[in-house]
Every structure is written in C-alpha cells, then in structure tokens.
Design a protein around this motif. Sequence first.
Motif, PDB file in Angstrom:
ATOM      1  N   SER A 197       0.818  -1.211   0.000  1.00  0.00           N
ATOM      2  CA  SER A 197       0.000   0.000   0.000  1.00  0.00           C
ATOM      3  C   SER A 197       0.853   1.264   0.000  1.00  0.00           C
ATOM      4  CB  SER A 197      -0.972   0.004   1.175  1.00  0.00           C
ATOM      5  OG  SER A 197      -0.270  -0.033   2.385  1.00  0.00           O
ATOM      6  N   LYS A 198       2.083   1.154   0.534  1.00  0.00           N
ATOM      7  CA  LYS A 198       2.997   2.292   0.520  1.00  0.00           C
ATOM      8  C   LYS A 198       3.650   2.476  -0.840  1.00  0.00           C
ATOM      9  CE  LYS A 198       4.033   1.503   5.347  1.00  0.00           C
ATOM     10  NZ  LYS A 198       4.991   0.887   6.273  1.00  0.00           N
ATOM     11  N   ARG A 199       3.754   1.396  -1.616  1.00  0.00           N
ATOM     12  CA  ARG A 199       4.491   1.431  -2.875  1.00  0.00           C
ATOM     13  C   ARG A 199       3.635   1.613  -4.117  1.00  0.00           C
ATOM     14  NH1 ARG A 199       7.407  -1.762   0.562  1.00  0.00           N
ATOM     15  NH2 ARG A 199       9.676  -1.650   0.394  1.00  0.00           N
ATOM     16  N   PHE A 200       2.380   1.198  -4.061  1.00  0.00           N
ATOM     17  CA  PHE A 200       1.546   1.204  -5.253  1.00  0.00           C
ATOM     18  C   PHE A 200       0.257   1.974  -5.025  1.00  0.00           C
ATOM     19  CE2 PHE A 200       3.859  -2.867  -5.089  1.00  0.00           C
ATOM     20  CZ  PHE A 200       4.664  -2.692  -6.196  1.00  0.00           C
ATOM     21  N   LYS A 201      -0.302   2.479  -6.132  1.00  0.00           N
ATOM     22  CA  LYS A 201      -1.542   3.233  -6.072  1.00  0.00           C
ATOM     23  C   LYS A 201      -2.429   2.763  -7.216  1.00  0.00           C
ATOM     24  CE  LYS A 201      -3.185   7.872  -6.897  1.00  0.00           C
ATOM     25  NZ  LYS A 201      -2.805   9.173  -7.449  1.00  0.00           N
ATOM     26  N   ARG A 260       3.313   2.831 -10.088  1.00  0.00           N
ATOM     27  CA  ARG A 260       4.471   2.603  -9.223  1.00  0.00           C
ATOM     28  C   ARG A 260       5.502   3.683  -9.504  1.00  0.00           C
ATOM     29  NH1 ARG A 260       8.626   1.095 -12.463  1.00  0.00           N
ATOM     30  NH2 ARG A 260       8.078   0.125 -14.443  1.00  0.00           N
ATOM     31  N   GLU A 261       6.430   3.865  -8.532  1.00  0.00           N
ATOM     32  CA  GLU A 261       7.560   4.770  -8.725  1.00  0.00           C
ATOM     33  C   GLU A 261       8.652   4.015  -9.464  1.00  0.00           C
ATOM     34  OE1 GLU A 261       8.181   8.089  -7.508  1.00  0.00           O
ATOM     35  OE2 GLU A 261       6.012   8.122  -7.148  1.00  0.00           O
ATOM     36  N   ARG A 262       9.476   4.733 -10.200  1.00  0.00           N
ATOM     37  CA  ARG A 262      10.577   4.087 -10.910  1.00  0.00           C
ATOM     38  C   ARG A 262      11.754   3.864  -9.957  1.00  0.00           C
ATOM     39  NH1 ARG A 262       9.513   4.170 -16.367  1.00  0.00           N
ATOM     40  NH2 ARG A 262       8.049   5.775 -16.993  1.00  0.00           N
ATOM     41  N   ALA A 263      12.439   2.759 -10.149  1.00  0.00           N
ATOM     42  CA  ALA A 263      13.566   2.415  -9.283  1.00  0.00           C
ATOM     43  C   ALA A 263      14.818   3.163  -9.714  1.00  0.00           C
ATOM     44  CB  ALA A 263      13.822   0.915  -9.343  1.00  0.00           C
ATOM     45  N   GLY A 264      15.735   3.371  -8.780  1.00  0.00           N
ATOM     46  CA  GLY A 264      17.043   3.921  -9.112  1.00  0.00           C
ATOM     47  C   GLY A 264      17.193   5.407  -8.906  1.00  0.00           C
ATOM     48  N   ALA A 285       5.061   5.169 -13.210  1.00  0.00           N
ATOM     49  CA  ALA A 285       4.968   4.252 -14.342  1.00  0.00           C
ATOM     50  C   ALA A 285       3.821   3.288 -14.061  1.00  0.00           C
ATOM     51  CB  ALA A 285       6.264   3.490 -14.511  1.00  0.00           C
ATOM     52  N   GLU A 286       3.244   2.769 -15.128  1.00  0.00           N
ATOM     53  CA  GLU A 286       2.159   1.810 -14.983  1.00  0.00           C
ATOM     54  C   GLU A 286       2.747   0.403 -14.867  1.00  0.00           C
ATOM     55  OE1 GLU A 286      -1.671   0.310 -17.529  1.00  0.00           O
ATOM     56  OE2 GLU A 286      -0.774   2.227 -18.085  1.00  0.00           O
ATOM     57  N   MET A 287       2.154  -0.405 -14.017  1.00  0.00           N
ATOM     58  CA  MET A 287       2.616  -1.775 -13.842  1.00  0.00           C
ATOM     59  C   MET A 287       2.223  -2.630 -15.038  1.00  0.00           C
ATOM     60  SD  MET A 287       4.252  -2.160 -11.032  1.00  0.00           S
ATOM     61  CE  MET A 287       4.302  -3.910 -10.865  1.00  0.00           C
ATOM     62  N   ALA A 288       3.026  -3.661 -15.284  1.00  0.00           N
ATOM     63  CA  ALA A 288       2.691  -4.638 -16.318  1.00  0.00           C
ATOM     64  C   ALA A 288       1.427  -5.382 -15.881  1.00  0.00           C
ATOM     65  CB  ALA A 288       3.847  -5.611 -16.490  1.00  0.00           C
ATOM     66  N   PRO A 289       0.574  -5.767 -16.839  1.00  0.00           N
ATOM     67  CA  PRO A 289      -0.722  -6.379 -16.482  1.00  0.00           C
ATOM     68  C   PRO A 289      -0.617  -7.600 -15.567  1.00  0.00           C
ATOM     69  CG  PRO A 289      -0.609  -5.957 -18.834  1.00  0.00           C
ATOM     70  CD  PRO A 289       0.729  -5.619 -18.276  1.00  0.00           C
ATOM     71  N   GLY A 290       0.384  -8.448 -15.801  1.00  0.00           N
ATOM     72  CA  GLY A 290       0.531  -9.644 -14.967  1.00  0.00           C
ATOM     73  C   GLY A 290       0.866  -9.303 -13.532  1.00  0.00           C
ATOM     74  N   LYS A 345      -1.359  -9.273  -9.356  1.00  0.00           N
ATOM     75  CA  LYS A 345      -0.840  -9.703  -8.047  1.00  0.00           C
ATOM     76  C   LYS A 345      -0.941  -8.581  -7.023  1.00  0.00           C
ATOM     77  CE  LYS A 345       2.708 -12.612 -10.022  1.00  0.00           C
ATOM     78  NZ  LYS A 345       4.130 -12.577 -10.340  1.00  0.00           N
ATOM     79  N   ILE A 346      -0.606  -7.359  -7.468  1.00  0.00           N
ATOM     80  CA  ILE A 346      -0.586  -6.221  -6.546  1.00  0.00           C
ATOM     81  C   ILE A 346      -1.995  -5.858  -6.097  1.00  0.00           C
ATOM     82  CG2 ILE A 346      -0.110  -3.743  -6.461  1.00  0.00           C
ATOM     83  CD1 ILE A 346       2.400  -4.739  -8.292  1.00  0.00           C
ATOM     84  N   LYS A 347      -2.953  -5.938  -7.000  1.00  0.00           N
ATOM     85  CA  LYS A 347      -4.346  -5.668  -6.613  1.00  0.00           C
ATOM     86  C   LYS A 347      -4.812  -6.655  -5.557  1.00  0.00           C
ATOM     87  CE  LYS A 347      -6.206  -3.386 -10.658  1.00  0.00           C
ATOM     88  NZ  LYS A 347      -7.099  -3.500 -11.803  1.00  0.00           N
ATOM     89  N   LYS A 348      -4.344  -7.881  -5.663  1.00  0.00           N
ATOM     90  CA  LYS A 348      -4.700  -8.900  -4.668  1.00  0.00           C
ATOM     91  C   LYS A 348      -4.110  -8.530  -3.314  1.00  0.00           C
ATOM     92  CE  LYS A 348      -5.030 -13.916  -4.335  1.00  0.00           C
ATOM     93  NZ  LYS A 348      -4.601 -15.204  -4.890  1.00  0.00           N
ATOM     94  N   LEU A 349      -2.853  -8.055  -3.304  1.00  0.00           N
ATOM     95  CA  LEU A 349      -2.210  -7.644  -2.058  1.00  0.00           C
ATOM     96  C   LEU A 349      -2.919  -6.445  -1.439  1.00  0.00           C
ATOM     97  CD1 LEU A 349       1.572  -7.814  -3.001  1.00  0.00           C
ATOM     98  CD2 LEU A 349       0.376  -9.341  -1.439  1.00  0.00           C
ATOM     99  N   LEU A 350      -3.431  -5.552  -2.289  1.00  0.00           N
ATOM    100  CA  LEU A 350      -4.105  -4.358  -1.789  1.00  0.00           C
ATOM    101  C   LEU A 350      -5.571  -4.619  -1.448  1.00  0.00           C
ATOM    102  CD1 LEU A 350      -2.677  -1.753  -4.321  1.00  0.00           C
ATOM    103  CD2 LEU A 350      -1.949  -2.118  -1.978  1.00  0.00           C
ATOM    104  N   GLY A 351      -6.046  -5.799  -1.784  1.00  0.00           N
ATOM    105  CA  GLY A 351      -7.440  -6.135  -1.490  1.00  0.00           C
ATOM    106  C   GLY A 351      -8.413  -5.452  -2.407  1.00  0.00           C
ATOM    107  N   LYS A 352      -8.043  -5.285  -3.697  1.00  0.00           N
ATOM    108  CA  LYS A 352      -8.932  -4.605  -4.654  1.00  0.00           C
ATOM    109  C   LYS A 352      -9.215  -5.493  -5.839  1.00  0.00           C
ATOM    110  CE  LYS A 352      -7.877  -0.134  -3.105  1.00  0.00           C
ATOM    111  NZ  LYS A 352      -7.563   1.209  -3.247  1.00  0.00           N
TER     112      LYS A 352
END
Length: 64
Positions: free
Chosen positions: A11-15, A24-28, A48-53, A57-64
């Motif tokens: 929840s801190k890393r993704f929106k 997501r924020e870009r690394a580096g 940046a937008e996350m890849a669909p795959g 997974k991330i939506k599952k972690l966020l409960g959405k």
Amino acid sequence: MPKNKSHSGASKRFKVTGSGKVLRERAGKRHLLEHKSSRVTRRLTGNAEMAPGDAKKIKKLLGK
C-alpha cells in the motif's frame, strides 16, 4: 469472518487509479545519484504503470 488486511508494504508502494491501473515509482532514484547523468535522473521521475501480470498480483495484495 475476519476482515482481510491489505499488505501494508504494497500500500505504501503502489496506487490504484480510478480506472483500475496500478501505478508505481521508478527504481534507481534514491541514492548514488552523483554518478548518474541528469538525463537518467529526469527519465526516472514520475510514475509508471505496472505490467498487467504484476498488476493483478498487486491488486490482490491491496485487497482490490
């Protein structure tokens, strides 16, 4: 039944946007910036937008 808890680290890393995209924020761009060119650091700004795959997974972690 108990409620599901969202993953606090995720929840801190993704929106999730209104349309359902995961951002997501870009690394580096946190440290060791002295030797990176300005061109590189500018490219790393913004979200940046996350890849669909991975987004699934991330939506599952966020409960959405």
